[in-house]
Scaffold this motif. Structure first.
Motif, short mmCIF file in Angstrom:
data_model
loop_
_atom_site.label_atom_id
_atom_site.label_comp_id
_atom_site.label_asym_id
_atom_site.label_seq_id
_atom_site.Cartn_x
_atom_site.Cartn_y
_atom_site.Cartn_z
N THR A 164 0.82 -1.21 0.00
CA THR A 164 0.00 0.00 0.00
C THR A 164 0.86 1.26 0.00
OG1 THR A 164 -1.71 -1.18 1.22
CG2 THR A 164 -1.86 1.21 1.19
N SER A 211 0.13 -7.99 -5.60
CA SER A 211 -0.90 -7.93 -6.63
C SER A 211 -2.01 -6.97 -6.22
CB SER A 211 -1.48 -9.32 -6.88
OG SER A 211 -2.15 -9.79 -5.72
N GLY A 212 -2.56 -6.30 -7.21
CA GLY A 212 -3.56 -5.27 -6.94
C GLY A 212 -2.93 -3.89 -6.87
N TYR A 213 -1.64 -3.85 -6.58
CA TYR A 213 -0.89 -2.60 -6.53
C TYR A 213 0.21 -2.53 -7.58
CZ TYR A 213 -3.09 -2.11 -1.95
OH TYR A 213 -4.01 -2.01 -0.92
N LYS A 215 2.33 -4.87 -10.96
CA LYS A 215 2.42 -6.01 -11.86
C LYS A 215 3.89 -6.30 -12.13
CE LYS A 215 2.05 -3.38 -16.19
NZ LYS A 215 1.33 -3.24 -17.48
#
Length: 277
Positions: A164, A211-213, A215
């Motif tokens: 994050t 992942s999600g933040y 690649k």
């Protein structure tokens, strides 16, 4: 030094910008943080508990081992990878003594660097690691004392990964460079010395956590070897997590049963991630 990076820093209490005033960092909200005589600033919130911080002994061991050049191939490869992105500002999250950040700044002559680490003992050394490096004591599991989108590049070598916060402090097209040991790292020493082994799924778990933040952009494996005297093995163990699990006297007993010098494999995974929108 801190003067090169203060424009990127924010107050850990209220989030306002920080500026240099005499031997302190101050914000418009009235919060002030002393700059230690070694050149670093402690920006841990008052309720922080730096229980996971490296001890003076661990920092001393890490400095001795890395200065001897045993991980030089890794430092050179990482610096070369980062230099290709030509960053203006590099943040090293979990920088330790600043060894890797210093090598990066040597490769990128116009860049400034910020070393973040929860250990004040590490920050003392990182503050002097390079003329263009500032050092701050901060907890990687809390919001970083850094402006959003401030960093061109984030580097993370054998340290906790806060996806994050990495995402928040990186600019839109910023890159994250990570280094982790592979399961083969120090393999010939693990069993005879009772060292902690590397999780075989470590790389996959890192990809999942990011992942999600981010690649994955590219991945390299670096395989090399080092030859160590028994004293150097003790230093190597003392600088890492196995130091908490193998008492020094037990380590010496186990080493006495082994030949000297010892050959040990070094195996690292270098990953580059792109920030997702």
């Amino acid at each position: 030094m801190l003067a090169d990076v203060v424009r990127y820093l924010v107050c850990p209490v209220c989030g306002a910008d920080l500026e240099l005033a005499d031997r302190r960092l101050v914000c418009s909200g009235g919060h002030a943080f002393d700059i230690a005589r070694q050149g670093y600033a402690n920006l841990l919130p008052g309720n922080a508990r730096p229980g996971t911080a490296d001890t003076p002994e661990m920092v001393r061991a890490r400095d001795e081992f890395l200065t001897a050049g045993h991980f030089a191939a890794l430092a050179d490869r990482l610096a070369w990878n980062v230099s290709r992105a030509d960053p203006a500002f590099v943040m090293d999250a979990g920088a330790g003594t600043g060894h890797y950040l210093s090598r990066i700044l040597d490769r990128v002559p116009d860049a400034a660097g910020l070393a973040l680490d929860i250990s004040k003992h590490a920050a003392r050394r990182a503050a002097k690691a390079h003329p263009r490096c500032g050092a701050v004591v901060a907890d990687l599991w809390r919001p970083f004392p850094l402006r959003g989108g401030a960093a061109d590049t984030v580097v993370n070598v054998f340290a906790p990964r806060n996806a994050t916060e990495f995402h928040r402090v990186l600019r839109d097209d910023g890159l994250l460079f990570t280094v982790t040991p592979s399961p083969r790292h120090l393999g010939t020493l693990v069993e005879p010395l009772g060292l902690l082994s590397i999780d075989k799924a470590k790389t996959e778990r890192m990809d999942t956590a990011l992942s999600g933040y981010f690649k994955l952009d590219s991945r390299q494996e670096l395989e090399t070897e080092t030859v160590l005297a028994h004293g150097e093995v003790i230093t190597l163990v003392g600088m890492g997590p196995s130091a908490h699990h193998v008492p020094p006297e037990r380590l010496r007993e186990r080493l006495e049963r082994l030949p000297e010098p010892l050959s040990a494999p070094l195996s690292f995974v270098l990953s580059t991630y792109r920030r997702l929108e």
